[in-house]
Write a protein that holds these residues in place. Structure first.
Motif, mmCIF file in Angstrom:
data_model
loop_
_atom_site.group_PDB
_atom_site.id
_atom_site.type_symbol
_atom_site.label_atom_id
_atom_site.label_comp_id
_atom_site.label_asym_id
_atom_site.label_seq_id
_atom_site.Cartn_x
_atom_site.Cartn_y
_atom_site.Cartn_z
ATOM 1 N N GLY A 15 42.983 42.471 33.515
ATOM 2 C CA GLY A 15 43.734 43.160 34.565
ATOM 3 C C GLY A 15 44.476 42.205 35.478
ATOM 4 N N THR A 18 47.392 40.684 33.546
ATOM 5 C CA THR A 18 48.410 41.721 33.329
ATOM 6 C C THR A 18 49.251 41.940 34.578
ATOM 7 O OG1 THR A 18 47.044 42.839 31.676
ATOM 8 C CG2 THR A 18 48.776 44.148 32.723
ATOM 9 N N ALA A 43 46.073 48.147 36.193
ATOM 10 C CA ALA A 43 45.191 47.347 35.330
ATOM 11 C C ALA A 43 44.324 46.423 36.175
ATOM 12 C CB ALA A 43 46.019 46.540 34.331
#
Length: 147
Positions: A15, A18, A43
């Motif tokens: 996450g 990302t 994310a």
């Protein structure tokens, strides 16, 4: 418990990286859509939920009512209770919490792009590193012992 810790670390690392990537790719000031950046932020939020589940499963938050109260506050409060975690994992979330104010200062002094780069680097390095450190064997052993 060990699976929860490892999964939480993987979700956090993925996450963070990302969102860091989408911050650099989908910059609104150059006319690109911010939908991609919003999805990256989602994310990252899922990654923070993974971090919290790892903290809970290892007993880093303590036990009882105090631990439940600290679960509602993030991220600084987690660090103050994470005594069972080894360094540098104990300190990385605190450093991660400080990257946003640092990025804000960089925006004010060097511009938006520099601030986005600092924020992306902080996300990828600090929170990604936190997720990686959640994979450490010693931490998984702490998770098993606290069960």
């Amino acid at each position: 418990m060990t699976r929860t810790t490892k999964a939480g670390g993987l979700v956090l690392a993925a996450g963070a990286v990302t969102w860091a990537t989408t911050l650099l790719v989908a910059r609104p000031e150059i006319g690109q859509t911010e939908t991609l950046e919003i999805l990256g932020g989602f994310a990252y939020q899922a990654g923070l939920a993974g971090f919290l589940s790892a903290a809970w499963s290892t007993g880093a938050l303590g036990a009882g009512r105090t631990a439940k109260a600290f679960c509602g506050l993030r991220p600084l409060s987690w660090i103050l209770r994470a005594r069972v975690w080894p360094a540098p994992l104990r300190y990385l979330p605190l450093i991660g919490s400080l990257t946003l104010p640092v990025a804000a200062v960089v925006v004010l002094t060097a511009g938006n792009l520099a601030g986005q780069i600092v924020q992306a680097a902080g996300l990828a390095l600090v929170w990604g590193g936190t997720g990686i450190h959640l994979q450490r064997r010693e931490l998984c052993e702490v998770s098993v012992r606290s069960a």
